[in-house]
Design a protein around this motif. Structure first.
Motif, PDB file in Angstrom:
ATOM      1  N   ARG A   1       3.970   9.936  -5.699  1.00  0.00           N
ATOM      2  CA  ARG A   1       4.600  10.681  -4.535  1.00  0.00           C
ATOM      3  C   ARG A   1       5.803  10.734  -4.124  1.00  0.00           C
ATOM      4  O   ARG A   1       6.413  10.956  -3.071  1.00  0.00           O
ATOM      5  CB  ARG A   1       3.729  10.410  -3.260  1.00  0.00           C
ATOM      6  CG  ARG A   1       2.278  10.370  -3.586  1.00  0.00           C
ATOM      7  CD  ARG A   1       1.464   9.907  -2.282  1.00  0.00           C
ATOM      8  NE  ARG A   1       1.046   8.471  -2.293  1.00  0.00           N
ATOM      9  CZ  ARG A   1       0.481   7.502  -2.861  1.00  0.00           C
ATOM     10  NH1 ARG A   1      -0.452   8.242  -3.621  1.00  0.00           N
ATOM     11  NH2 ARG A   1       0.444   6.443  -2.834  1.00  0.00           N
ATOM     12  N   ALA A   2       6.757  10.040  -5.104  1.00  0.00           N
ATOM     13  CA  ALA A   2       8.155  10.021  -4.751  1.00  0.00           C
ATOM     14  C   ALA A   2       9.194  10.061  -5.867  1.00  0.00           C
ATOM     15  O   ALA A   2       8.895   9.329  -7.037  1.00  0.00           O
ATOM     16  CB  ALA A   2       8.327   8.570  -3.796  1.00  0.00           C
TER      17      ALA A   2
ATOM     18  N   ASN B   1       5.001   6.227   1.575  1.00  0.00           N
ATOM     19  CA  ASN B   1       3.818   5.439   0.700  1.00  0.00           C
ATOM     20  C   ASN B   1       4.127   5.988  -0.599  1.00  0.00           C
ATOM     21  O   ASN B   1       3.223   6.767  -0.858  1.00  0.00           O
ATOM     22  CB  ASN B   1       2.666   5.678   1.296  1.00  0.00           C
ATOM     23  CG  ASN B   1       1.735   4.614   0.658  1.00  0.00           C
ATOM     24  OD1 ASN B   1       2.039   3.520  -0.087  1.00  0.00           O
ATOM     25  ND2 ASN B   1       0.406   4.874   0.746  1.00  0.00           N
ATOM     26  N   PRO B   2       5.203   5.737  -1.557  1.00  0.00           N
ATOM     27  CA  PRO B   2       5.304   6.136  -2.812  1.00  0.00           C
ATOM     28  C   PRO B   2       4.226   6.201  -3.771  1.00  0.00           C
ATOM     29  O   PRO B   2       4.098   6.880  -4.694  1.00  0.00           O
ATOM     30  CB  PRO B   2       6.784   5.711  -3.301  1.00  0.00           C
ATOM     31  CG  PRO B   2       6.700   4.553  -2.620  1.00  0.00           C
ATOM     32  CD  PRO B   2       6.039   4.705  -1.242  1.00  0.00           C
ATOM     33  N   GLY B   3       3.467   4.933  -3.411  1.00  0.00           N
ATOM     34  CA  GLY B   3       2.522   4.680  -4.619  1.00  0.00           C
ATOM     35  C   GLY B   3       3.048   4.197  -5.920  1.00  0.00           C
ATOM     36  O   GLY B   3       4.314   4.345  -6.206  1.00  0.00           O
ATOM     37  N   VAL B   4       2.362   3.202  -6.865  1.00  0.00           N
ATOM     38  CA  VAL B   4       2.941   3.167  -8.104  1.00  0.00           C
ATOM     39  C   VAL B   4       1.749   2.885  -8.890  1.00  0.00           C
ATOM     40  O   VAL B   4       0.588   2.271  -8.769  1.00  0.00           O
ATOM     41  CB  VAL B   4       3.552   1.496  -7.887  1.00  0.00           C
ATOM     42  CG1 VAL B   4       2.802   0.689  -7.465  1.00  0.00           C
ATOM     43  CG2 VAL B   4       4.280   1.194  -9.407  1.00  0.00           C
ATOM     44  N   ILE B   5       1.817   3.463 -10.353  1.00  0.00           N
ATOM     45  CA  ILE B   5       1.098   3.332 -11.386  1.00  0.00           C
ATOM     46  C   ILE B   5       1.641   2.534 -12.481  1.00  0.00           C
ATOM     47  O   ILE B   5       2.663   3.196 -13.088  1.00  0.00           O
ATOM     48  CB  ILE B   5       0.340   4.751 -11.850  1.00  0.00           C
ATOM     49  CG1 ILE B   5      -0.321   5.405 -10.544  1.00  0.00           C
ATOM     50  CG2 ILE B   5      -0.444   4.205 -12.813  1.00  0.00           C
ATOM     51  CD1 ILE B   5      -0.366   7.029 -11.047  1.00  0.00           C
ATOM     52  N   THR B   6       1.315   1.277 -12.622  1.00  0.00           N
ATOM     53  CA  THR B   6       1.939   0.473 -13.911  1.00  0.00           C
ATOM     54  C   THR B   6       1.321   0.930 -15.172  1.00  0.00           C
ATOM     55  O   THR B   6      -0.107   0.718 -14.999  1.00  0.00           O
ATOM     56  CB  THR B   6       1.810  -1.138 -13.603  1.00  0.00           C
ATOM     57  OG1 THR B   6       2.430  -1.209 -12.270  1.00  0.00           O
ATOM     58  CG2 THR B   6       2.533  -1.719 -14.699  1.00  0.00           C
TER      59      THR B   6
ATOM     60  N   PRO C   1       8.508  -4.599  -1.413  1.00  0.00           N
ATOM     61  CA  PRO C   1       8.366  -3.252  -0.742  1.00  0.00           C
ATOM     62  C   PRO C   1       8.749  -3.155   0.699  1.00  0.00           C
ATOM     63  O   PRO C   1       8.270  -4.200   1.489  1.00  0.00           O
ATOM     64  CB  PRO C   1       6.981  -2.728  -0.943  1.00  0.00           C
ATOM     65  CG  PRO C   1       6.156  -4.016  -1.050  1.00  0.00           C
ATOM     66  CD  PRO C   1       6.999  -5.232  -1.575  1.00  0.00           C
ATOM     67  N   VAL C   2       9.293  -2.002   1.082  1.00  0.00           N
ATOM     68  CA  VAL C   2       9.504  -1.797   2.559  1.00  0.00           C
ATOM     69  C   VAL C   2       8.841  -0.368   2.927  1.00  0.00           C
ATOM     70  O   VAL C   2       9.767   0.490   2.749  1.00  0.00           O
ATOM     71  CB  VAL C   2      11.033  -1.966   2.950  1.00  0.00           C
ATOM     72  CG1 VAL C   2      11.042  -1.868   4.586  1.00  0.00           C
ATOM     73  CG2 VAL C   2      11.550  -3.219   2.535  1.00  0.00           C
ATOM     74  N   ASN C   3       7.574  -0.150   2.899  1.00  0.00           N
ATOM     75  CA  ASN C   3       7.193   1.079   3.194  1.00  0.00           C
ATOM     76  C   ASN C   3       6.307   1.179   4.414  1.00  0.00           C
ATOM     77  O   ASN C   3       6.529   0.029   5.323  1.00  0.00           O
ATOM     78  CB  ASN C   3       6.230   1.527   2.005  1.00  0.00           C
ATOM     79  CG  ASN C   3       5.082   0.402   1.606  1.00  0.00           C
ATOM     80  OD1 ASN C   3       4.399  -0.125   2.479  1.00  0.00           O
ATOM     81  ND2 ASN C   3       5.068   0.201   0.327  1.00  0.00           N
ATOM     82  N   VAL C   4       5.621   1.936   4.823  1.00  0.00           N
ATOM     83  CA  VAL C   4       4.698   2.149   5.874  1.00  0.00           C
ATOM     84  C   VAL C   4       3.757   0.947   6.310  1.00  0.00           C
ATOM     85  O   VAL C   4       3.502   0.698   7.506  1.00  0.00           O
ATOM     86  CB  VAL C   4       4.102   3.532   5.985  1.00  0.00           C
ATOM     87  CG1 VAL C   4       2.748   3.573   5.073  1.00  0.00           C
ATOM     88  CG2 VAL C   4       3.472   3.891   7.453  1.00  0.00           C
ATOM     89  N   VAL C   5       3.412   0.241   5.215  1.00  0.00           N
ATOM     90  CA  VAL C   5       2.585  -1.146   5.391  1.00  0.00           C
ATOM     91  C   VAL C   5       3.468  -2.034   5.949  1.00  0.00           C
ATOM     92  O   VAL C   5       2.972  -2.775   7.170  1.00  0.00           O
ATOM     93  CB  VAL C   5       2.044  -1.365   3.792  1.00  0.00           C
ATOM     94  CG1 VAL C   5       1.310  -2.641   4.401  1.00  0.00           C
ATOM     95  CG2 VAL C   5       1.064  -0.561   3.411  1.00  0.00           C
TER      96      VAL C   5
ATOM     97  N   THR D   1       5.347   9.142   8.537  1.00  0.00           N
ATOM     98  CA  THR D   1       5.606  10.560   8.694  1.00  0.00           C
ATOM     99  C   THR D   1       7.147  10.819   8.217  1.00  0.00           C
ATOM    100  O   THR D   1       7.329  11.805   8.399  1.00  0.00           O
ATOM    101  CB  THR D   1       5.242  11.169   9.797  1.00  0.00           C
ATOM    102  OG1 THR D   1       6.006  10.978  10.904  1.00  0.00           O
ATOM    103  CG2 THR D   1       3.766  11.338  10.227  1.00  0.00           C
ATOM    104  N   LEU D   2       7.681   9.786   8.268  1.00  0.00           N
ATOM    105  CA  LEU D   2       9.145   9.940   8.017  1.00  0.00           C
ATOM    106  C   LEU D   2       9.801  10.390   6.529  1.00  0.00           C
ATOM    107  O   LEU D   2      10.793  10.733   6.302  1.00  0.00           O
ATOM    108  CB  LEU D   2      10.254   9.043   8.537  1.00  0.00           C
ATOM    109  CG  LEU D   2       9.948   8.528   9.879  1.00  0.00           C
ATOM    110  CD1 LEU D   2      10.939   7.420  10.432  1.00  0.00           C
ATOM    111  CD2 LEU D   2      10.309   9.844  10.764  1.00  0.00           C
ATOM    112  N   GLY D   3       8.805  10.146   5.572  1.00  0.00           N
ATOM    113  CA  GLY D   3       9.114  10.538   4.225  1.00  0.00           C
ATOM    114  C   GLY D   3      10.112   9.558   3.526  1.00  0.00           C
ATOM    115  O   GLY D   3      10.707  10.111   2.534  1.00  0.00           O
ATOM    116  N   ILE D   4      10.349   8.210   3.734  1.00  0.00           N
ATOM    117  CA  ILE D   4      11.163   7.364   3.260  1.00  0.00           C
ATOM    118  C   ILE D   4      10.841   6.130   3.007  1.00  0.00           C
ATOM    119  O   ILE D   4       9.806   5.630   3.993  1.00  0.00           O
ATOM    120  CB  ILE D   4      12.561   7.454   3.837  1.00  0.00           C
ATOM    121  CG1 ILE D   4      12.372   6.924   5.317  1.00  0.00           C
ATOM    122  CG2 ILE D   4      13.264   8.847   3.733  1.00  0.00           C
ATOM    123  CD1 ILE D   4      13.990   6.767   6.170  1.00  0.00           C
ATOM    124  N   SER D   5      11.098   5.365   2.223  1.00  0.00           N
ATOM    125  CA  SER D   5      10.694   3.953   2.007  1.00  0.00           C
ATOM    126  C   SER D   5      11.805   3.353   1.113  1.00  0.00           C
ATOM    127  O   SER D   5      12.699   3.954   0.613  1.00  0.00           O
ATOM    128  CB  SER D   5       9.318   3.851   1.549  1.00  0.00           C
ATOM    129  OG  SER D   5       9.064   4.293   0.325  1.00  0.00           O
TER     130      SER D   5
END
Length: 215
Positions: free
Chosen positions: A111-112, A175-180, A77-81, A88-92
């Motif tokens: 969330r995405a 930070n789209p999150g993921v639910i497997t 992943p390449v997100n806010v973490v 606040t930019l709304g992308i990852s």
């Protein structure tokens, strides 16, 4: 007149709810302050005068992911973490590596939405629409092909080529999150009761116990 005012207030509420899904920037950037203990919808900004290039930088998408696991895939992943400047930019984005016959299991991003590009190999991908249709929309993708997964819908990818495969996913959240799905259902903490799962999946309790052991 009262009805007109009520209508304007109602319209304002609707507009506010839509725009507030993920905060829009009201300044050049808001670098995440990972040391702050404050709880907000997102991450607290650090002093912009302390900004540096590394706040907006990530190195590693050129590296092969380790796919020696049960599902034969690895998400980088390449997100806010990883990149605080995404706050606040709304992308990852993410890189997904697939071993031969590997899968990225059934999952959702709460969330995405996701736009998915095949960099190497051949992948079978798809998503399932919501109730009551539950319709599978799927396609075989080759190098350079692009597919979109709408927000919140269950989707997957499977390597159907002879060699390794690589894809890049762009997502509409910092930070789209993921639910497997399998992990959430059979590996929840605390465990979902056997009675609930046997009735939901219409299988014997022994099958449920076996699945729970895997997760």
């Amino acid at each position: 007149m009262a009805n007109y005012i009520f209508f304007l207030l109602f319209l304002a509420c609707i507009c506010t709810n839509v725009s507030a899904f993920e905060p829009s920037p009201i300044q050049d950037f808001c670098i995440a302050d990972t040391t702050s203990s404050a709880r907000v919808n997102g991450l607290v900004c650090k002093n912009p005068m302390m900004a540096e290039a590394n706040d907006f930088f990530f190195s590693g998408l050129h590296l092969l992911g380790n796919t020696s696991n049960m599902v034969g895939s690895k998400v980088t992943p390449v997100n806010v973490v990883q990149v605080p400047g995404l706050n606040t930019l709304g992308i990852s984005m993410a890189r997904i590596d697939f071993a031969p016959k590997g899968i990225n299991p059934l999952h959702t991003h709460p969330r995405a939405s996701e736009i998915f590009t095949v960099v190497e190999g051949t992948l079978f991908v798809g998503f399932v629409t919501s109730n009551p249709e539950n319709r599978l929309i799927s396609k075989v993708l080759n190098k350079g092909d692009v597919f979109v997964f709408p927000m919140g819908l269950i989707h997957f990818q499977q390597n159907v080529g002879n060699g390794n495969a690589v894809a890049i996913a762009a997502l509409s959240s910092q930070n789209p999150g993921v639910i497997t799905i399998a992990n959430a259902v059979f590996g929840s903490n605390m465990a979902i009761s056997t009675e609930v799962l046997t009735k939901a999946f219409q299988v014997d309790a022994k099958v449920i116990s076996r699945l729970q052991e895997q997760f």
